[in-house]
Design an enzyme around this catalytic site. Sequence first.
Site, short mmCIF file in Angstrom:
data_model
loop_
_atom_site.label_atom_id
_atom_site.label_comp_id
_atom_site.label_asym_id
_atom_site.label_seq_id
_atom_site.Cartn_x
_atom_site.Cartn_y
_atom_site.Cartn_z
N HIS A 63 0.83 -1.21 0.00
CA HIS A 63 0.00 0.00 0.00
C HIS A 63 0.87 1.27 0.00
CE1 HIS A 63 -3.97 1.75 1.83
NE2 HIS A 63 -3.30 2.73 1.23
N HIS A 65 1.37 5.44 -1.80
CA HIS A 65 0.81 6.57 -2.56
C HIS A 65 1.94 7.47 -3.03
CE1 HIS A 65 -3.45 6.00 -1.21
NE2 HIS A 65 -2.89 5.53 -0.12
N HIS A 191 -11.11 0.73 1.32
CA HIS A 191 -10.80 1.64 2.43
C HIS A 191 -12.09 1.70 3.22
CE1 HIS A 191 -8.97 5.44 4.23
NE2 HIS A 191 -10.16 5.32 4.79
N ASP A 323 1.26 2.36 3.68
CA ASP A 323 0.38 3.49 3.37
C ASP A 323 1.21 4.78 3.27
OD1 ASP A 323 -1.88 4.88 2.71
OD2 ASP A 323 -2.89 4.67 4.65
N GLY A 343 -1.93 11.44 5.90
CA GLY A 343 -0.89 10.48 5.55
C GLY A 343 0.46 10.82 6.12
ZN ZN Z 1 -3.86 4.63 1.51
#
Ligand code: ZN
Length: 464
Positions: A63, A65, A191, A323, A343
């Site tokens: 995971h 981004h 999510h 993440d 995040g």
């Molecule tokens: Zn995420």
Amino acid sequence: MPSFQILISDARIVQPDGRVHSADIVLKDGLISEISHSGDPSRADRVIDAKDNFVLPGIIDTHTHMGDPAFPEREDFTSGTAAAVSGGVTTILEMPSSIPPVSDPAAFTSRSNRIAGRAYANIGLYAGAGFDNLSEIEPMSDQGAVAFKTYLQRPPLGREREHAGMHAYDDDQIRETFSVVSKTGKLLVVHAEDDATVSRLTSKFRDEGRNDMGSFLESRPAAAEVRAVKRSLKVASHLGAGTKLGIAHISTRNALELLAQYKLQKSFRIYVEGRPDYLLFDEKDALRFGAFLKTYPPLRTKKDRAAIVEAINRQTIDYFGSDHAPRTRGEKQIPDLWRVPAGTPSIEILLRTLLDLVSKKQIELASIVRMQRTAARAFGLSNRGEVTVGSIADLVLIDLKSTCRIESDRFQTRSKESAVVYDGLKLTGKPLITIVGGRIVMENGVVLKETLGAGQFVQFSQVA
Ligand SMILES: [Zn+2]
């Protein structure tokens, strides 16, 4: 004339079931070609003396981004995968939210074209699945998407464009999205935060003029996760045996209990992902750090943290994703807390967080090993996630014993200035050498720039 490239001598290898043995590992043509007791150093280009340290399968981060190409000031595939290999991660699975959002075949192609020559670690791509792009799902599956991602709650304020084609809100939309994805044989990762709860509380607090971290935490309560998990389980269970449901970044004890029960029934496949921030921090830290620890879902209680450790040991949690969500320091300091992008840039502490739990005897090293095999199978990464002859040589040599404090200014991520939350954490265990496709890409904390390009675009290539 050497007949193979790398010999790792005196390595300790731990199997997913916990058995440990010592061996020499021979790497040739990007593969593990031999595991034996008699590797011949004179036949190797390079000998790594593992000194009885453990060699693990390279970490698969399920995971991330990186956002490439939309936000180069935060990160791109080059800086993000430098951070990955620096943390022992050899493959990242990148989420679809970006500009353009990866929710149609053209966007999928333009993103996959950005990988060759620009990455240190392998990159697999998620594709977006939402009620408004159902016809794009099968073509993106054919392009090699490793999984699909659906958000059950509305996109964050001001980020609607990044999130097009990856949402489903009511039961009908969720059911339709699930049923199209399950025909592809791939995992639908949700999510899980209940839209009604989060939207109602967010507008309420905003209208009241509240702008503090306490309100933010309250706006996304544990019950919102439980509700969304329950709903996903209910819809998936009606679709039957071929369905594969993934729950991203689980954060609460109650949702874990629910998932553990459903997993026992085995009526369909469920994969549950853990996230390192939930092991390192709780809600009190979030109050202390403010926006720098604003995450979706938010930090929870100490009891929830304990439940996550237990869920690793019971195998309710199947694998970990960082993440990793790089944000600039400026973005984290926007005065309107509700508009601060959520995040943390966490990829460099993913493995270290888990190793630290091993050193504290809270989890077994074998659990980390098993997670890599499970992740490889769940996302169709054939020949990865295991230290076996014939596997692709994605490996990480670790030191389980040395303890050091994290210094975020030594991070590779371009967003290291917003990684302050990790500063001063004392963690035991760290990666020493990371190998991607048989090439050493990181050694003793240094990312070897000449190996840029070692990371490849990886596609789903086996049905788990
Ligand atoms: Zn995420």
